[in-house]
Enzyme design. Structure first.
Site, PDB file in Angstrom:
ATOM      1  CG  ASP A   9      -6.422  -2.249  -0.188  1.00  0.00           C
ATOM      2  OD1 ASP A   9      -5.527  -1.993  -0.992  1.00  0.00           O
ATOM      3  OD2 ASP A   9      -7.518  -2.727  -0.530  1.00  0.00           O
ATOM      4  CG  ASP A 104     -10.277  -1.042  -2.101  1.00  0.00           C
ATOM      5  OD1 ASP A 104      -9.518  -0.242  -2.682  1.00  0.00           O
ATOM      6  OD2 ASP A 104      -9.993  -2.223  -1.882  1.00  0.00           O
ATOM      7  CD  GLU A 105      -5.218   1.810  -1.971  1.00  0.00           C
ATOM      8  OE1 GLU A 105      -4.035   2.122  -1.945  1.00  0.00           O
ATOM      9  OE2 GLU A 105      -5.801   1.454  -3.005  1.00  0.00           O
TER      10      GLU A 105
HETATM   11  P1  TTP Z   1      -7.775  -3.369  -5.042  1.00  0.00           P
HETATM   12  O1  TTP Z   1      -7.722  -2.899  -3.632  1.00  0.00           O
HETATM   13  O2  TTP Z   1      -6.538  -3.260  -5.869  1.00  0.00           O
HETATM   14  O3  TTP Z   1      -8.213  -4.896  -5.102  1.00  0.00           O
HETATM   15  P2  TTP Z   1      -9.282  -5.664  -4.226  1.00  0.00           P
HETATM   16  O4  TTP Z   1      -9.822  -4.828  -3.127  1.00  0.00           O
HETATM   17  O5  TTP Z   1     -10.313  -6.232  -5.143  1.00  0.00           O
HETATM   18  O6  TTP Z   1      -8.459  -6.873  -3.671  1.00  0.00           O
HETATM   19  P3  TTP Z   1      -7.306  -6.853  -2.537  1.00  0.00           P
HETATM   20  O7  TTP Z   1      -7.160  -5.432  -2.098  1.00  0.00           O
HETATM   21  O8  TTP Z   1      -7.811  -7.735  -1.461  1.00  0.00           O
HETATM   22  O9  TTP Z   1      -6.099  -7.398  -3.221  1.00  0.00           O
HETATM   23  O10 TTP Z   1      -8.920  -2.624  -5.826  1.00  0.00           O
HETATM   24  C1  TTP Z   1     -10.138  -2.240  -5.212  1.00  0.00           C
HETATM   25  C2  TTP Z   1     -11.281  -2.341  -6.171  1.00  0.00           C
HETATM   26  O11 TTP Z   1     -11.028  -1.543  -7.330  1.00  0.00           O
HETATM   27  C3  TTP Z   1     -11.509  -3.747  -6.704  1.00  0.00           C
HETATM   28  O12 TTP Z   1     -12.350  -4.495  -5.850  1.00  0.00           O
HETATM   29  C4  TTP Z   1     -12.124  -3.486  -8.045  1.00  0.00           C
HETATM   30  C5  TTP Z   1     -11.532  -2.192  -8.479  1.00  0.00           C
HETATM   31  N1  TTP Z   1     -10.472  -2.442  -9.459  1.00  0.00           N
HETATM   32  C6  TTP Z   1     -10.778  -2.389 -10.816  1.00  0.00           C
HETATM   33  O13 TTP Z   1     -11.917  -2.102 -11.173  1.00  0.00           O
HETATM   34  N2  TTP Z   1      -9.811  -2.674 -11.722  1.00  0.00           N
HETATM   35  C7  TTP Z   1      -8.534  -3.026 -11.352  1.00  0.00           C
HETATM   36  O14 TTP Z   1      -7.682  -3.273 -12.214  1.00  0.00           O
HETATM   37  C8  TTP Z   1      -8.228  -3.073  -9.944  1.00  0.00           C
HETATM   38  C9  TTP Z   1      -6.851  -3.483  -9.477  1.00  0.00           C
HETATM   39  C10 TTP Z   1      -9.214  -2.779  -9.058  1.00  0.00           C
HETATM   40 MG    MG Z   2      -8.518  -3.737  -1.912  1.00  0.00          MG
END
Ligand code: TTP
Ligand code: MG
Length: 400
Positions: A9, A104-105
């Site tokens: 992630d 991103d995952e």
């Molecule tokens: P996440 O992996 O949940 O968050 P992140 O990568 O920004 O942060 P981390 O993993 O380090 O906690 O989500 C990935 C991307 O998806 C995030 O950069 C933006 C998008 N996203 C949204 O657009 N809305 C949301 O509510 C969430 C949670 C994520």
């Molecule tokens: Mg993330």
């Protein structure tokens, strides 16, 4: 061979990409999201901004209140999608068993890859190294023997983390954690369990399965299993040409177009949600109509671009209905399918050719927000409301 599952992630993904591309923003609170005027929400915040209490899905206005000196940037989906594509390509070097969950995952089943590339731990660290060296971004990696634990692990050492959970470490590393860390545990479920004094995964693991089933149904049984380290779900790489569909047979034939469209509305919402939760987008929309004599028709439209948003898919459904259904005709079954699928991360389109990128991104944001809310509060909290106009009821629209 013992299963080795990685969950990768990216850290603060959208914000990290922006900080990479604008080095002057490194170390600053960066917030990516919609506009305050458009009543947008935060997509993500850099870790510097999170210190001010800014987080995903928060209204932009609230973010501005908490972090007035933040750097606010719009969402550049096209760019993040391209980066996602590059990340997924790195994963593919180690195994074809890659299941993208979102941009991103992803889960990687590297059980068999170890023969070629060495122990899973080395593969996990090499992934991080390649992402840093080639893309100048950081990722957090979780390694364990099933999906649930791998995903849990990737979150335990964020950002830039690497965390491994071995079978014999379940009790020491997982059981002390809050039940709120378990995926699929909405706040309602958590509250219910907490009222009974069950706050940790370990307490849940030792609960009586029968009682859990009584309280929470099938979900309770599944939660009990994963709390005990049992999760049979396979890493499922998306094979192209798969489709996602829903159909329903009516107890009695239906012959009103507005009713059929209302049902299609719900089915479309479910299909799009399934696509999004699997990190997929599709390009072909089809409807299926079965008449009382069991004769069926299937009619399809191919869209201009891949999507998992409700709006374009439902627009296609309505077009298909207008072309292929005459109000008053009795129908036994109706269904909708989205096919021609691709993992979101593999779609790099020339979106600006169409000039309506802003609209597409708005729709995507809305869909993401609904997913978040529904995911967080245990599903089905927020529904799209469909207004049935008088004209639809009287069937005037069917002539179109
Ligand atoms: P996440 O992996 O949940 O968050 P992140 O990568 O920004 O942060 P981390 O993993 O380090 O906690 O989500 C990935 C991307 O998806 C995030 O950069 C933006 C998008 N996203 C949204 O657009 N809305 C949301 O509510 C969430 C949670 C994520
Ligand atoms: Mg993330």
């Amino acid at each position: 061979m013992k299963p080795a599952i990685l969950h990768v992630d990216m850290d603060a993904f959208f914000a990290a990409v922006e900080q990479r591309d604008h080095p002057e923003l490194k170390g600053l609170p960066v917030i990516v999201g919609g506009s305050v005027e458009g009543r947008g929400v935060v997509s993500t915040a850099s870790y510097e901004a999170r210190k001010f209490g800014v987080h995903s899905a928060m209204p932009m206005a609230e973010a501005h209140r908490r972090c007035p000196n933040g750097i606010y940037l719009p969402v550049n989906m096209k760019k993040y999608r391209a980066v996602s594509h590059q990340i997924m390509e790195i994963f593919q070097r180690f195994t074809p068993e890659v299941e993208a969950i979102s941009l991103d995952e992803a889960f990687l089943d590297v059980t068999g890859s170890q023969r070629l590339f060495g122990p899973a731990e080395e593969i996990g660290r090499e992934l991080k190294r390649l992402i840093a060296a080639e893309l100048h971004l950081t990722a957090s990696v979780g390694l364990s023997y099933n999906k649930f634990l791998a995903k849990l692990a990737s979150d335990l050492d964020k950002p830039d983390g690497f965390y491994r959970i071995l079978p014999e470490e379940l009790e020491a590393k997982v059981w002390p954690l809050s039940i709120r860390r378990m995926m699929g545990v909405g706040s309602k479920t958590a509250q219910l369990l907490e009222q009974m004094g069950v706050t940790t995964i370990g307490q849940l693991a030792r609960m009586d399965t029968g009682l859990l089933e009584h309280l929470l149904g099938k979900q309770g049984v599944l939660m009990h299993q994963v709390a005990n380290g049992v999760d049979e779900r396979k890493v499922e790489p998306v094979r192209e040409s798969k489709s996602v569909g829903r159909e329903t047979t009516f107890p009695q034939d239906i012959r009103q177009q507005y009713l059929l469209e209302t049902i299609l509305f719900t089915l479309t919402d479910e299909v799009c949600h399934t696509l999004r939760s699997n990190g997929l987008k599709g390009k072909t929309v089809s409807i299926k109509i079965r008449y009382p004599d069991f004769h069926s028709i299937t009619r399809a439209i191919t869209l201009e671009r891949y999507t998992a948003s409700f709006e374009p898919v439902f627009a296609a459904v309505q077009q298909l209905m207008a072309r292929n259904y005459k109000d008053g005709t009795a129908v036994r079954l109706i269904g909708i399918t989205v096919s021609n699928l691709k993992p979101d991360g593999q779609i790099v389109e020339q979106q600006n050719l169409f000039g309506d990128t802003a609209m597409v991104e708005k729709q995507e944001e809305l869909n993401r927000v609904l997913d978040r809310i529904n995911g967080k509060y245990g599903g089905d909290t927020v529904h799209r409301a469909r207004k049935i106009t008088e004209r639809e009821k009287t069937g005037e629209l069917s002539a179109e």
